[in-house]
Structures are given as C-alpha cells and as structure tokens.
Write a protein that holds these residues in place. Structure first.
Motif, short mmCIF file in Angstrom:
data_model
loop_
_atom_site.label_atom_id
_atom_site.label_comp_id
_atom_site.label_asym_id
_atom_site.label_seq_id
_atom_site.Cartn_x
_atom_site.Cartn_y
_atom_site.Cartn_z
N ASN A 116 20.99 22.84 36.78
CA ASN A 116 20.59 21.27 36.58
C ASN A 116 20.02 20.94 37.83
O ASN A 116 20.67 20.77 38.89
CB ASN A 116 21.56 20.40 36.06
CG ASN A 116 20.98 19.24 35.47
OD1 ASN A 116 20.15 18.40 35.87
ND2 ASN A 116 21.70 18.73 34.35
N GLU A 142 28.49 18.01 26.34
CA GLU A 142 27.12 17.88 26.63
C GLU A 142 26.20 17.39 25.56
O GLU A 142 26.49 18.13 24.36
CB GLU A 142 26.78 18.99 27.47
CG GLU A 142 27.17 20.54 26.69
CD GLU A 142 25.69 21.16 26.18
OE1 GLU A 142 24.89 20.36 25.54
OE2 GLU A 142 25.90 22.26 25.87
N HIS A 144 21.95 17.73 24.13
CA HIS A 144 20.73 18.48 24.55
C HIS A 144 19.86 18.07 23.32
O HIS A 144 20.31 18.01 22.22
CB HIS A 144 20.90 19.87 24.87
CG HIS A 144 21.03 19.60 26.51
ND1 HIS A 144 22.42 19.65 26.99
CD2 HIS A 144 20.42 19.92 27.44
CE1 HIS A 144 22.49 19.77 28.38
NE2 HIS A 144 21.31 19.92 28.75
N SER A 153 25.49 24.22 27.83
CA SER A 153 24.72 24.17 28.97
C SER A 153 25.16 24.79 30.02
O SER A 153 26.54 24.69 30.33
CB SER A 153 24.24 22.69 29.38
OG SER A 153 25.39 21.93 29.92
N THR A 155 25.14 23.51 33.10
CA THR A 155 25.56 22.54 33.86
C THR A 155 27.08 22.15 33.37
O THR A 155 27.93 21.92 34.24
CB THR A 155 24.84 21.35 33.58
OG1 THR A 155 23.33 21.46 34.06
CG2 THR A 155 25.33 20.10 34.60
N ALA A 156 27.46 22.24 32.08
CA ALA A 156 28.87 22.23 31.69
C ALA A 156 29.67 23.23 31.99
O ALA A 156 30.92 22.90 32.25
CB ALA A 156 28.68 22.07 30.18
N HIS A 206 25.31 14.59 30.02
CA HIS A 206 26.51 15.29 30.20
C HIS A 206 27.77 14.30 30.39
O HIS A 206 27.47 13.13 31.21
CB HIS A 206 26.58 16.17 31.32
CG HIS A 206 25.72 17.39 31.32
ND1 HIS A 206 24.35 17.25 31.66
CD2 HIS A 206 26.08 18.51 30.80
CE1 HIS A 206 23.76 18.59 31.15
NE2 HIS A 206 24.93 19.36 30.82
#
Ligand code: NAP
Length: 256
Positions: A116, A142, A144, A153, A155-156, A206
């Motif tokens: 991210n 999360e 999207h 994701s 990021t998660a 998120h």
C-alpha cells in the motif's frame, strides 16, 4: 532525471502512475508496457506489449502494477537487466519475497514491494503495531472495489503480521459452532481474523479493531481515489537508486 518505465501501464493503477511520473519534473516517463491495450497513448507515451521496450528506453526504475503471476516472471528479469523495481502488485508469497531478495541483492539493484503506497495505510499499520500490546483481541476488515482478484489485501496481511509480532497476548477465538462456513474470516498471523469485502463503488479501505476489557479502538484508513497512492509511488521511485536488495513496505523508504 530518473528514467521510469511502467509495467501494467494501461491498468487502473498503471495509467495513474504514468500521469503522475509525467507530471513530476524530476522524473521522465520513458516506456509504458502492458499486455492489454497496446497502441493506447498514456501521458504522451504509446503503450507497447513487449517488455524489451524498457531496456531499449534505458529505464532506470520500473514500476510494476500488474498481477502476481506476471510480476513473478518480470521482476527477476528487471533485476537481470540492471533496473530497479518499485512494485505495487499484491499477492506475493513469502517464498516470492525471499527469491526477490536474492535476485536483487545479487544484481546490486533494489526492489521496493509496498502493498500500500498510501501514507494513511502506512500510518494505520504503525498505529496498530503500537496499540497491539495493550489489547487482547483484534480483527481486521478490508474493503476493496469489485475488480480486485486477490484476497485478503496485501495491506491487511502485512498489518496483521506487524500486530502479531508486536504482542503475544492474543485471546483464543471463542467460536465452537461456525454455522456459516468462513463467517469468522481468514486466519492471519497469530490467528488474527481478516475479513475481505468486495464492493462496487469502493477503492481501498482498511479497518483494524482492537478490543480489551470495556473498551475498543478502531483505526481506519480510506483511499478515496487512486491519486492517494501517487506521493508514495513517486517517493519510492526517487529513493530507489540509493538502495539495493528487497525493501518491503513504503515505511522502508520513508524511514517511519
Ligand atoms: P488492473 O487495472 O487489472 O491493471 C493491471 C494491468 O496489468 C492490466 O492492464 C493487465 O493487462 C496488465 N498486465 C498483466 N500482466 C502483464 C504483464 N505480464 N506485463 C505487462 N502488463 C501486464 O489492476 P489495478 O487495479 O491497476 O491493480 C494492479 C495491481 O496493483 C493489483 O495487484 C492490485 O492489488 C495492486 N494495487 C496496489 C496498490 C498499492 O498501493 N500497492 C494500490 C492499488 C492496487 P490484462 O488486462 O491483459 O491482464
């Protein structure tokens, strides 16, 4: 001027990166490659489907926003051609990252892999890491857009890994009767549950929820628009030439 090429140049993110690079006076967009829409013009550069265009244009930093399968094949080649990589593509395994570390270290080039590029997401992860030791339960949600093909994701996954590494005091999941299979989400690091929502109209969002006796803390970040990722992408491109090996996370180049 740093010569920049883009892989996935006609995709949602790639096209935004082309515009952002072209608008930055310290960068030069020299090549745009995509397996889709060859011939389309993006920021005054014609998109081609042959990655050799990156070499022919003397690209120094390649930005990759494609899919994990394509990036797995292209990124080692980028290092072997003597180019640096800034990668936004998500869906890599731990083994992929180990391999990229080896390849880029050997080539004396850098590969920045950031799940991210939004500063709000980087700060959310940092705040969640700081909060983790003060709570015994945590879950991550999360959200999207409806065209994202990998879940959860990146990021998660990274956020949960950071929280798990910051504390060992997690309470066990109390669920003994899961009536709808999967309703408790995926099991991330330290069995922190991750829930993925795919929703038309959304971009990337998120939420980390932490709980302790009598209190909860919610940390949330929202990318409303793909432009939110561009300052981070540009910062990574500019930092790339002074590093080598693998850097995971934008925080590695921002020194957070
Ligand atoms: P997208 O619109 O589908 O764009 C991907 C583009 O890459 C498509 O045009 C695709 O063409 C092309 N492509 C596939 N294989 C290729 C190859 N071998 N060489 C060159 N181009 C190739 O997807 P997106 O929404 O832009 O997202 C791209 C990636 O970035 C995803 O992994 C997403 O999760 C990630 N992402 C990261 C961040 C971050 O901040 N790190 C933010 C948003 C998204 P085809 O249609 O022919 O496959």
């Amino acid at each position: 001027m740093i010569a920049v090429g883009v892989l996935g140049a006609s995709g949602r993110m790639g096209a935004t990166v082309c515009e952002a690079v072209a608008a930055d006076s310290t960068l030069e967009l020299v090549a745009a490659v995509d397996t889709h829409n060859a011939g389309q013009v993006c920021a005054d550069i014609t998109v081609v489907d042959d990655r050799e265009a990156l070499v022919k244009a003397s690209t120094e930093v390649v930005v990759d926003f494609t899919v994990a399968n394509a990036a797995r094949e292209n990124l080692p080649w980028v290092a072997q051609q003597g180019m640096h990589a800034v990668v936004g593509t998500t869906g890599f395994s731990e083994a992929d990252l180990v391999y990229l570390q080896e390849v880029y270290e050997a080539a004396g080039r850098v590969c920045v892999v950031a799940p991210n590029f939004a500063i709000s997401a980087v700060l959310m992860m940092r705040f969640a890491e700081i909060a983790a030791p003060y709570f015994d339960t945590a879950e991550m949600v999360e959200f999207h857009h409806d065209a994202k093909i990998d879940a959860p994701s990146g990021t998660a996954r990274l956020c949960v890994e950071k929280m798990a590494a910051a504390s060992r005091q997690w309470a066990p999941d109390p669920t003994t009767n899961e009536i709808l299979p999967g309703v408790r989400g995926g099991s991330g690091a330290a069995d922190i549950r991750v829930h993925a929502v795919r929703m038309r109209g959304m971009v990337a969002h998120h939420e980390v929820i932490l709980g302790a006796e009598g209190q909860t803390l919610t940390i949330r970040q929202d990318s409303m628009d793909r432009s939110s990722f561009m300052p981070g992408v540009l910062a990574a491109i500019k930092a790339a030439p002074s590093h080598s090996g693998l850097i995971v996370g934008l925080e590695g180049v921002l020194n957070l």
